[in-house]
Scaffold this motif. Sequence first.
Motif, PDB file in Angstrom:
ATOM      1  N   LEU A  92       4.499   4.871   8.847  1.00 33.04           N
ATOM      2  CA  LEU A  92       4.426   4.262  10.193  1.00 33.04           C
ATOM      3  C   LEU A  92       4.500   5.249  11.161  1.00 33.04           C
ATOM      4  CD1 LEU A  92       6.201   0.698  10.028  1.00 33.04           C
ATOM      5  CD2 LEU A  92       3.588   1.076  11.170  1.00 33.04           C
ATOM      6  N   LEU A  93       5.690   6.147  11.043  1.00 30.45           N
ATOM      7  CA  LEU A  93       5.825   7.012  12.019  1.00 30.45           C
ATOM      8  C   LEU A  93       4.830   8.098  12.186  1.00 30.45           C
ATOM      9  CD1 LEU A  93       9.551   7.690  10.997  1.00 30.45           C
ATOM     10  CD2 LEU A  93       8.723   6.722  13.210  1.00 30.45           C
ATOM     11  N   ARG A 151       0.772  -1.208   0.126  1.00 24.97           N
ATOM     12  CA  ARG A 151      -0.053   0.090  -0.075  1.00 24.97           C
ATOM     13  C   ARG A 151       0.818   1.112   0.044  1.00 24.97           C
ATOM     14  NH1 ARG A 151      -2.407  -4.352   0.777  1.00 24.97           N
ATOM     15  NH2 ARG A 151      -4.585  -4.439   1.364  1.00 24.97           N
ATOM     16  N   ILE A 152       0.242   2.352  -0.281  1.00 25.38           N
ATOM     17  CA  ILE A 152       1.162   3.641  -0.614  1.00 25.38           C
ATOM     18  C   ILE A 152       1.673   4.145   0.997  1.00 25.38           C
ATOM     19  CG2 ILE A 152      -1.009   5.429  -0.367  1.00 25.38           C
ATOM     20  CD1 ILE A 152       0.205   6.733  -2.605  1.00 25.38           C
ATOM     21  N   THR A 153       0.849   3.625   1.903  1.00 23.17           N
ATOM     22  CA  THR A 153       1.146   4.056   3.159  1.00 23.17           C
ATOM     23  C   THR A 153       2.246   3.118   3.784  1.00 23.17           C
ATOM     24  OG1 THR A 153      -0.647   3.154   3.954  1.00 23.17           O
ATOM     25  CG2 THR A 153      -0.457   5.374   4.082  1.00 23.17           C
ATOM     26  N   ASP A 154       2.684   2.078   3.409  1.00 16.58           N
ATOM     27  CA  ASP A 154       3.460   0.873   3.843  1.00 16.58           C
ATOM     28  C   ASP A 154       4.986   1.363   3.787  1.00 16.58           C
ATOM     29  OD1 ASP A 154       1.434  -0.576   3.905  1.00 16.58           O
ATOM     30  OD2 ASP A 154       1.985  -2.225   2.703  1.00 16.58           O
ATOM     31  N   THR A 155       5.167   2.512   4.490  1.00 14.48           N
ATOM     32  CA  THR A 155       6.703   2.976   4.383  1.00 14.48           C
ATOM     33  C   THR A 155       7.188   3.461   5.823  1.00 14.48           C
ATOM     34  OG1 THR A 155       5.717   5.256   4.286  1.00 14.48           O
ATOM     35  CG2 THR A 155       6.343   4.164   2.234  1.00 14.48           C
ATOM     36  N   ARG A 156       8.352   3.472   6.174  1.00 12.98           N
ATOM     37  CA  ARG A 156       8.671   3.956   7.603  1.00 12.98           C
ATOM     38  C   ARG A 156       8.281   5.453   7.884  1.00 12.98           C
ATOM     39  NH1 ARG A 156      12.638   6.727   9.845  1.00 12.98           N
ATOM     40  NH2 ARG A 156      13.677   5.830  11.786  1.00 12.98           N
ATOM     41  N   GLU A 157       7.863   6.262   6.774  1.00 13.06           N
ATOM     42  CA  GLU A 157       7.362   7.497   7.150  1.00 13.06           C
ATOM     43  C   GLU A 157       5.741   7.272   7.562  1.00 13.06           C
ATOM     44  OE1 GLU A 157       9.258   6.794   4.427  1.00 13.06           O
ATOM     45  OE2 GLU A 157      11.092   7.764   5.437  1.00 13.06           O
TER      46      GLU A 157
END
Length: 127
Positions: free
Chosen positions: A21-22, A13-19
Amino acid sequence: MLVLWDMAGGPPRITDTREGLLCLLATDKESLLLAQAGEVVVGSLIATWDGWRGSFYRLAVHPDRRRQGIATALLREGERRLRARGALRLTAIVADDDSAAMSFWRAAGYARQRNRARFIRLAESVA
Ligand SMILES: CC(C)(COP(=O)(O)OP(=O)(O)OC[C@H]1O[C@@H](n2cnc3c(N)ncnc32)[C@H](O)[C@@H]1OP(=O)(O)O)[C@@H](O)C(=O)NCCC(=O)NCCS
């Protein structure tokens, strides 16, 4: 988390990033539930409250740890937290061609909603 989600399958997903999650942790730290075996994360669930509704996202269990009740335990804890925060309605978006996921949610006591469609738009396309 990102490694687990990658292993658990499904499209990234587009939100599956370290950013991503932070950002989640900065917005609603209580929403992220992890199942751990020692140091290893073997399961995850986001159970978030937006003041209107309780929503579940990113339920995933490590492929080697499935059918041991981990997802059920995560969900029950998520439900408990959302209820305590005031949620009256709990929802999850589930791919209807994913038979394992569909079976899981049904077994957990959730009913499929009829006559509703989900509309989405990427925020970056908004002027
Ligand atoms: C769906 C998923 C989270 C289930 O995790 P899990 O820890 O294995 O689930 P549980 O052990 O708590 O299962 C509880 C019940 O759900 C049902 N269930 C779970 N997996 C199932 C499967 N593959 N096929 C049929 N029913 C299943 C069963 O009724 C099961 O009870 P039982 O084992 O006594 O028969 C896991 O398979 C997974 O991570 N899949 C990939 C990611 C995904 O699809 N996530 C859901 C997004 S909405």
